[in-house]
Design a protein around this motif. Structure first.
Motif, short mmCIF file in Angstrom:
data_model
loop_
_atom_site.label_atom_id
_atom_site.label_comp_id
_atom_site.label_asym_id
_atom_site.label_seq_id
_atom_site.Cartn_x
_atom_site.Cartn_y
_atom_site.Cartn_z
N PHE A 67 39.99 32.38 38.99
CA PHE A 67 39.78 32.53 37.54
C PHE A 67 39.54 31.18 36.86
O PHE A 67 38.81 31.10 35.86
N GLU A 87 31.23 34.75 42.80
CA GLU A 87 30.87 35.27 41.47
C GLU A 87 29.86 34.32 40.82
O GLU A 87 29.88 33.13 41.08
N SER A 145 39.97 36.77 42.60
CA SER A 145 39.00 35.84 42.02
C SER A 145 39.66 34.50 41.77
O SER A 145 40.86 34.42 41.57
N ASN A 198 34.11 40.24 39.99
CA ASN A 198 33.78 41.40 40.80
C ASN A 198 34.96 42.34 41.01
O ASN A 198 35.95 41.95 41.63
ZN ZN Z 1 36.97 37.42 39.00
#
Ligand code: ZN
Ligand code: GZL
Length: 331
Positions: free
Chosen positions: A143, A313, A141, A285
């Motif tokens: 972040f 996301e 991800s 996710n």
């Molecule tokens: Zn993430």
């Protein structure tokens, strides 16, 4: 004269086989002959997100799908992850999949995997290494982007605020990529909004128990008139611990009270979002198993995988959630 030689050779061969690894190219155990052996190094089971992540991996890397999965749970200790990687190297696995608990401290053990010719695939968080060739690919991800999605919601929600916007910040496992990115987004926002204040920053370690403990301690230390506008929780289990502590100490959480922000958006958090106790859930996710398999299949076919691939996301609030959507979520 009896033919000792071939028998001796066979015996020697069997001894060598029993000593050699679990990888596909290890002769002897025909049942595993063509299974791709994956040594998987998981952080632990600290959060609902982590449990869903492990389930996603175990659902993909099955013998029916052509894999032999060696799964190690490091119980949230980096030294256990390093020990597991060394064990996988000895077992001569075909691939190592590492969900690194923190960014630092990986150079030497990843160098050992490289020298053993075993590709390493990073999942979820990142490692901070000099030499990018120490890993074949990273799937995870963004972040910082997740944090900026949360900040964008805060900017909108508190656009008209004249008074100071007081934000309590509860961080995830310190030094993990998820914590570093989500923290950076909030800290840069506090810098740019002169009426945003950060009276407290504490380590919730991504767990409900730790958060309940540190948040209760903090709230009990506050004098009267305890004005809190936002609690920025770096994952759902932190949010659950914060909610419990806040409500026990008499704080209302919701549209007319404290705004709880959380990351992961597991079904439990989305349920609280739907009923208004949580103001914003930023999706993170965990269902990365299929993406890891794509990387391995690419490498099996001799293709070079993308070095970094990030999952898409989104954010959830009570406005864009329905009970049906919450029910339909896979984790
Ligand atoms: Zn993430
Ligand atoms: C994020 C992951 C974090 C989750 C937490 O991708 O690293 O670790 O946000 C988990 O729930 O503990």
């Amino acid at each position: 004269m009896r033919r000792f030689f071939p028998i001796a050779l066979l015996a020697l061969g069997l001894v060598l086989c029993s000593a050699c690894g679990a990888g596909r190219n290890s002769p002897g155990d025909s049942s595993n002959e063509d299974l791709i052996v994956v040594g998987m190094c998981q952080v632990g089971a600290e959060s609902d997100w982590r449990v869903a992540n492990s389930e996603s991996m175990k659902a993909v890397f099955t013998e029916e799908n052509g894999y032999r999965l060696l799964f190690d749970d490091a119980r949230q200790k980096q030294e256990n992850q390093i020990t597991a990687i060394r064990k996988f190297i000895q077992q001569q696995v075909d691939y190592i999949v590492l969900m690194p608990i923190s960014e630092s401290g990986w150079d030497s053990v990843l160098q050992e995997a490289k020298e053993a010719g075993i590709p390493v695939i990073l999942v979820d968080r990142m490692v901070d290494v000099e030499d990018e060739s120490l890993y074949a690919a990273h799937i995870g991800s963004d972040f910082l982007k997740e944090g900026r999605l949360a900040v964008a919601w805060m900017e909108d929600a508190f656009r008209e605020a004249e008074d100071p916007v007081r934000v309590i910040h509860i961080q995830g496992t310190l030094g993990s990529t998820a914590q570093l990115g989500r923290t950076a987004a909030l800290e840069e926002a506090v810098e740019t909004h002169e009426n945003w204040e950060l009276p407290a920053q504490m380590d919730g370690d991504f767990t409900q128990a730790k958060t309940y403990e540190v948040m209760t301690e903090y709230l009990s230390s506050l004098p009267g008139g305890r004005d809190i506008d936002v609690v920025y929780c770096e994952n759902d289990n932190i949010a659950f611990g914060a909610l419990q502590a806040l409500e026990e100490q008499g704080y209302a959480c919701g549209p007319d009270g404290v705004s709880i922000i959380t990351f992961d958006a597991t079904r439990g958090a989305l349920t609280e979002c739907l009923n208004g106790r949580i103001a914003l859930a930023v999706e993170c996710n965990p269902l990365l198993g299929p993406l890891v398999e794509t990387v391995i299949q690419d490498m099996e076919a001799g293709r070079t995988p993308e070095k970094h691939s990030f999952v898409e996301e989104r954010v959830f609030t009570s406005e864009n959630l329905t009970a049906a959507l919450v029910e339909s979520r896979a984790y």
